[in-house]
Design a protein around this motif. Structure first.
Motif, PDB file in Angstrom:
ATOM      1  N   PRO B 200       0.816  -1.219   0.000  1.00 56.40           N
ATOM      2  CA  PRO B 200       0.000   0.000   0.000  1.00 56.40           C
ATOM      3  C   PRO B 200       0.849   1.268   0.000  1.00 56.40           C
ATOM      4  O   PRO B 200       1.896   1.323   0.642  1.00 56.40           O
ATOM      5  CB  PRO B 200      -0.824  -0.104   1.287  1.00 56.40           C
ATOM      6  N   VAL B 201       0.366   2.270  -0.748  1.00 59.24           N
ATOM      7  CA  VAL B 201       1.017   3.570  -0.810  1.00 59.24           C
ATOM      8  C   VAL B 201       0.072   4.615  -0.199  1.00 59.24           C
ATOM      9  O   VAL B 201      -1.073   4.730  -0.625  1.00 59.24           O
ATOM     10  CB  VAL B 201       1.327   3.956  -2.271  1.00 59.24           C
ATOM     11  N   ILE B 202       0.583   5.333   0.813  1.00 63.18           N
ATOM     12  CA  ILE B 202      -0.184   6.437   1.396  1.00 63.18           C
ATOM     13  C   ILE B 202       0.359   7.718   0.772  1.00 63.18           C
ATOM     14  O   ILE B 202       1.537   8.042   0.929  1.00 63.18           O
ATOM     15  CB  ILE B 202      -0.018   6.508   2.930  1.00 63.18           C
ATOM     16  N   ALA B 232      -3.996   5.484  -1.405  1.00 61.43           N
ATOM     17  CA  ALA B 232      -5.026   6.216  -0.673  1.00 61.43           C
ATOM     18  C   ALA B 232      -4.385   7.485  -0.156  1.00 61.43           C
ATOM     19  O   ALA B 232      -3.163   7.555   0.005  1.00 61.43           O
ATOM     20  CB  ALA B 232      -5.619   5.390   0.452  1.00 61.43           C
ATOM     21  N   VAL B 233      -5.207   8.491   0.080  1.00 62.19           N
ATOM     22  CA  VAL B 233      -4.716   9.848   0.244  1.00 62.19           C
ATOM     23  C   VAL B 233      -5.116  10.408   1.606  1.00 62.19           C
ATOM     24  O   VAL B 233      -6.183  10.082   2.125  1.00 62.19           O
ATOM     25  CB  VAL B 233      -5.292  10.741  -0.882  1.00 62.19           C
ATOM     26  N   VAL B 234      -4.250  11.249   2.160  1.00 63.50           N
ATOM     27  CA  VAL B 234      -4.606  11.979   3.373  1.00 63.50           C
ATOM     28  C   VAL B 234      -4.620  13.474   3.057  1.00 63.50           C
ATOM     29  O   VAL B 234      -4.339  13.881   1.929  1.00 63.50           O
ATOM     30  CB  VAL B 234      -3.625  11.672   4.529  1.00 63.50           C
ATOM     31  N   PHE B 240       1.638  13.672   9.556  1.00 56.26           N
ATOM     32  CA  PHE B 240       1.264  12.891  10.730  1.00 56.26           C
ATOM     33  C   PHE B 240       0.226  11.832  10.376  1.00 56.26           C
ATOM     34  O   PHE B 240       0.362  10.661  10.719  1.00 56.26           O
ATOM     35  CB  PHE B 240       0.716  13.816  11.829  1.00 56.26           C
ATOM     36  N   ALA B 244       0.423   7.814  10.808  1.00 51.56           N
ATOM     37  CA  ALA B 244      -0.464   7.082  11.709  1.00 51.56           C
ATOM     38  C   ALA B 244      -1.123   5.932  10.952  1.00 51.56           C
ATOM     39  O   ALA B 244      -1.228   4.810  11.460  1.00 51.56           O
ATOM     40  CB  ALA B 244      -1.518   8.036  12.287  1.00 51.56           C
ATOM     41  N   MET B 245      -1.564   6.204   9.733  1.00 47.98           N
ATOM     42  CA  MET B 245      -2.171   5.166   8.896  1.00 47.98           C
ATOM     43  C   MET B 245      -1.142   4.075   8.576  1.00 47.98           C
ATOM     44  O   MET B 245      -1.420   2.885   8.711  1.00 47.98           O
ATOM     45  CB  MET B 245      -2.669   5.817   7.603  1.00 47.98           C
ATOM     46  N   LEU B 248      -0.467   1.860  11.570  1.00 51.06           N
ATOM     47  CA  LEU B 248      -1.531   0.872  11.802  1.00 51.06           C
ATOM     48  C   LEU B 248      -1.340  -0.325  10.876  1.00 51.06           C
ATOM     49  O   LEU B 248      -1.443  -1.483  11.297  1.00 51.06           O
ATOM     50  CB  LEU B 248      -2.910   1.491  11.531  1.00 51.06           C
ATOM     51  N   ILE B 249      -1.079  -0.043   9.607  1.00 49.52           N
ATOM     52  CA  ILE B 249      -0.895  -1.124   8.626  1.00 49.52           C
ATOM     53  C   ILE B 249       0.337  -1.944   8.990  1.00 49.52           C
ATOM     54  O   ILE B 249       0.315  -3.172   8.963  1.00 49.52           O
ATOM     55  CB  ILE B 249      -0.746  -0.535   7.201  1.00 49.52           C
TER      56      ILE B 249
END
Lengths: 252, 252, 252, 252, 252, 252, 252, 252
Positions: B200-202, B232-234, B240, B244-245, B248-249
């Motif tokens: 996964p890429v944040i 997925a995007v913040v 931060f 945090a995401m 969790l992963i």
């Protein structure tokens, strides 16, 4: 050659059941195969599964039924699973001719054909949606997550205006390894759900609403500004993208 | 009582070294403890770690140094690690009085104090950024991921205008369990990175740019519309939140 | 009198095959000719070719078939090439009556009629597009560039999510004198292409996408914020404009 | 090794003044040199000139004076010309220490140092601006175009509210090989200019204006919707980008 | 003559303690008084209390201290309560000279002076806010509601990321006659609160947040799209307006 | 068990006509009843009336006729009043089968069925609209307010371009306990009305208009920025939401 | 009683041909007549002509044919001229029944009926439009200006990409007392025209264009930011509003 | 030679007091004079008064004091009146040196110098503003209108929340030949005023407000969507532009 096949082959080499030289030859052949098939109007990315763990998925939007069917044939002929999103019935008619076993999920507007082996995800993906009107997007996520090998659990119409609906399903939420939360209008559900769990939440804004929902902008902005930790967002109505992300996480 | 302490306690019960009745009493006491501490202007969420795996983090933006210090004292006094984001130097001065060992990361605009035990993440989080100007946001992500117990690998200034910079670091990208990609301007880097990996890429858009970057909107939209899967995007500049995401992963 | 005819005439004068006085009379006559033909609802700019190197092109959008046909007749009757963009089939039916040899390019939604001489461009214009859904806009560019006298090379479905697709065509990109890059969604392809070459790149955002693509705004902003040098942008879906610009450059 | 040096070397080989083997060795050495220099916070793209015809340019925005100076030293030490845009005086102070001959253009907010040879452009680049307030952006374009080896001609304060100002300079406009048009407010000047010439026009919207100019959005949209052919647009206030594009065209 | 004074007068007439003729004369005199006082730069609406139940309130934004003080003097001299919102300390210094007993609420950025009688509201107005950073707006609402004669109950830092914080105050929420909910970021709190009660909720979005909060747009849109019934919205950061609305309701 | 039934029951207990034990049993039974009915695609919130004073209302938008009818049956079968908003005629056909007495209000696009008792509001709700084109939204408000038990007074086509139209109805406005003002275009009517009264005004922007009305954004922004006190706003075209809010106020 | 009739009456009084008492009676009767006619769904503003110089005009958008016909009957029955804008053919069919002599202008989408006397404007209103696609809006302006008593001069397809088209009509522009300029796309024509004249220019942006024209926003912003003096703007596509404004000016 | 001088000269010719030949020579001389003075950074449009009736006005925004003073000197030295808008005190200091009699209007942020003759307007321009905070923009309009030769009447703080304030000044409004209405927030005042009169209304939105006023967008949109006839709009805060337009009208 999928990454699963590659792994199996290398396991066999270590186990002594396959000769290193033979294995080498098979790998070399796979590498020699073109990394994409050029259909003129499209280049089917035949190495995508090696790089990303699942073959190329066809976004039906903006493609003619004939184009969709041609790409589908290319994928299915290599023995790989098929997923077409945003597919109209006319596209299904065209696909069925080149992939007879395919089925059409009208709620999800998706075509699928299970084909070949797909490695299973490790836990359950919960797919929650805020209202009945979000169902189409939630179903796109569900169909996608399933064909990518994940167990899923649907939790529909649990919006925040009646908190007891989501709180009463607390145990199912706690059971998830990843959660997809689909919501339109003010898009508040992901914040509430993420505040209750310690697993990643993928938020999907939907275009459900009217007026100042601006086709999903209100929900999108709400989710991007979530005060809860562990929320990341995908495009408006992008049930597929949420499920692809969730599946990657669930396969870690 | 952190979830780690709870697990340890229950392991001891199974191992027979702690009496079930005694364990029950300790758990009941923890549950009796108020789930938040009311400071008047703030309610410190003391159960957040139980629900989400890490204690409440203080967003420095819009709070006075005195308010930040008061919340920090409440967290540190319970023996838990401290993280203040968007912290000005004045806030650090106030926090240092109540948490003497705290340090200030000026690149990241963050205050941290390692305190108590934090469960380690399972793999490495790669943090890539497109340009030197994205450094502040990337560092916020790095500092956050570290205090949450993760190994990190920084990959800075690898924007797409010189593709060889990212391609030459291919092995480090392949080594990641999760990738955070920070980029301003057109925000194209997450698509390119996600196309190369199966983790996964944040994506974190930054407000770096001028004119039609509109304070990060261009990058945000680019990332939400990524043609690659597994992105997925913040929020804009939310290093931060991305960390945090990712944490969790990485703890799944 | 086109600029080509003017040049030929002056060459003849220098060569002694045409008398200066006769040449002067012909030029004066041309200048006396009205610089536009007034059709009531439209003023056909008959001097545009003198000023800009190609006769007026008809934007079909918002005009009735009868209006389009009347303007087309005015252009064709002066012996000049015809291009109608954004043309519906009904417009083609009307045009065919006044310009029997015209043909309709349904992919490009364009009507063309090669008519009279057009000076050839000096090199090749590469037209690259990111996805199959961008084809319509790419074809508008291709049809336009061709009727304006340019050699073109199509490179379709080479989006950044599978970088090897564009990298494997590196030699064709290097061979271009100008490159048109057509992309929707996040619009990242122009940055990647421009980073690989030393020729100008004309970027065309398309309205392909959904949700936060906002009808092409995401791609437009991405392209305007390109971190690569040598990129300039035209309007969303404006394949024609990109080709007109590329043709001007290719005729320098 | 710049592309000019490479060309010279190969010419020498053909001319017999350099031995093929020796030339091969020099080329191989250049290729062996790392394609970027990693400064930790930045990767200086040392091959950019080979790919794009001019060495990496430093965008001063969002970088500290120390970071800018470090990158500048890396470029200058390889004997290449230096350009820093959006540079504050403090950055100039830092750069001067590592590049003593550099000069600061305060109108353009740019630092330059002519260094090594740059191939000359083939024609003249006209830089027109609509009003006195657009001067800063126009000067950034002028300084950029000059250091990239182009002859330029400035045409300032020729906005459309007094058409005679631009019409009276018709001959200078006709003399251009490329035209950069800089305008804020309604951004109408590029359409008017492009309607008069047959060379490409690069339009630069500026943030000049107030109220509904929205920081340059009005001018940007005006230019993207230009009814004239041969106009392409760069980011708001991006004088540098326009000149880089114009220079590429002028070197074709 | 306030509406309270008018009512008292008419009661006295009915009770026979005041002669109808005398009462008529007093009412006529009040009506003869100019309905506004013209200060040149401002017209103080002296009849507003008759029409709307509370005298004109001064919005400090965009007015000089001298202008604010002059309007304040006009109001206080008629024996009515004073409220200045968005007041800087300099404005307070000026007001104190004309209204010695006035006090400055720095959290709320407001100046008040209780003066004359104000009819009491019938129930309690609960003012809830999501985070500590919303305090300034919540306090503006609190100060406004109090000077307008209402009992208030503050419930601060009860955002949805820790649902137990708001659920544990359920009894205080149930006790309200009107509820003001102040929230920035995703603005989800009003939906959650409105889902729990049967009294009107006035939602106030705040500009708290960064990036895609766009100065409160995200919260504003979230609240306008609330899926719960009984929510109406006021302008971003408009604590005053919410309290004025709530007070009208509480006086019904 | 509605709140009315609960109140009646407890009154009977106090009056001695019902035995406390029997009453306790009935209340317990009601609490045991599931707080929502799970239809798979929807969870009908059967406790909403207890919490909010009126049973769940069905938003027809985005639901199929079959889904609407199934939810309607669930509500009607519990003896409660039915309201479906944004209902197409096809939905009415489906609802009529499960709720024979239902009627369709075509102006309001709403389905209603009076069913069981609803507590009456205390005063009159005036519903004013600016133009004939706002009628659909005004009627949605009227139908909603009526089925929720309120007396209403319609005041249509009283926009501010002809002030005498609203001023001549001054007495009807003064008679209201709550006022709903519906307006499109510039949305100025709520400010004018609120300036004349001392009761709360609920403003409803409509999507009536064209061009820069942007589907109701102009009216929405106008209402949010009202210079009059006592105005709160609901979503564009949300006649239902305005009436639900007004009804809550009118039942206080 | 129109203002013309009033003036005539008063002239007669002064001339002694009408008795003051008789005149007074007629004026009193007119004032007694209701200032609007209440049709239930609409209040026809019968005094608008007294206040504004022309009777109420019917905006067809969002009204049913029956509603339009009813309002039309009310206007025509008082002997006043009729104008319905944005009228569909169905509306014309309905209007024709109540106003037999009415005619339909399909280009302008307007219904008119000359009826009674209208005071003539003092000069000529020039209506210029940039392209053939702007014709519909220009014709709405033309039809409106004519029925309001103005001489008009049409100047169509004179956009700035071919400046000679407008410059060659310089004498007609100089002859105008007011100029309406209609343009879509970049909306540059009003600036160019206003720079050439000393009479007011009313600019009408149109929704003509695609992509980044955003339905006329580009043209609207361009016109609002015009660098020329003497330009004021009306709503997108509001040909009627421009003509109403121009007519007021032309009657001064 | 101003148009007034030209007129006077031609009158003298007709009257026989000036010889036609002499007059012809003077006119020819004026035409020979350059139509602009090129200052390098600016081209002062010396013929603007001939074309537009008033000499070039200097927009101070984005120009240095030295640039402003240089342009001012050019204007004043030709004996024409000076107006600098958006002028900071530093600009006034510079201007005073080249134009000793100039004065600074701090409310209006404008510099003026009456110089030479200006033809008087025919009627009165009323300048109304909604609130005290709009004063700066209203004063810019007033100062502009005055130096352009118009009688003006100020009507300040007459916003719609207290309708009696504007209605009580009805006679002054009726007395106007043109009305400028300045308003921020919801911008409703122009609709109300235009509904009361039969003269043109120029609406000026201001950036007064906060939150969803979005720097004047709310007021701008409100004015563009005015339901009243005879309203045209200028840019946000553009008091100058409104007055220039009003003056042109008032000189017709």
């Amino acid at each position: 050659m999928t990454s699963l096949e590659l792994e199996t082959l290398l396991d066999s080499v270590r186990a002594g059941t396959v000769d290193p030289a033979a294995a080498g030859a098979r790998i070399a052949a796979a590498l020699r195969a073109a990394p994409f098939e050029d259909l003129g109007f499209a280049r089917v990315d035949t190495h995508r599964e090696i790089r990303q763990g699942f073959p190329e998925v066809i976004l039906g939007l903006g493609k003619t039924p004939a184009q969709i069917a041609a790409i589908a044939r290319s994928i299915v002929s290599r023995g790989r699973p098929l997923l077409v999103t945003r597919a109209q019935p006319a596209a299904f008619d065209a696909v069925r001719e080149v992939a007879p076993g395919a089925c059409y999920h009208s709620d999800a507007r998706a075509i699928t054909l299970a084909n070949g082996e797909v490695p299973p995800g490790r836990g359950t993906i919960v797919i929650a949606c805020a209202g009945t009107s979000d169902l189409q997007v939630a179903e796109e996520a569900a169909v996608t997550a399933e064909i990518m090998g994940n167990a899923i659990d649907r939790l529909y119409d649990v919006g925040v205006a009646g908190l007891h609906r989501i709180l009463s399903e607390h145990h199912r939420i706690q059971n998830a390894r990843v959660i997809i939360v689909v919501a339109g209008m003010e898009g508040a559900l992901p914040s509430v759900v993420a505040g209750l769990v310690s697993v990643p939440v993928i938020a999907v804004p939907t275009s459900v609403g009217y007026g100042a929902s601006f086709g999903g902008i209100a929900a999108l902005l709400g989710m991007l500004n979530s005060c809860a930790n562990g929320v990341a967002v995908v495009n408006i109505d992008n049930g597929f993208g949420a499920a692809a992300m969730a599946s990657l996480i669930n396969h870690l």
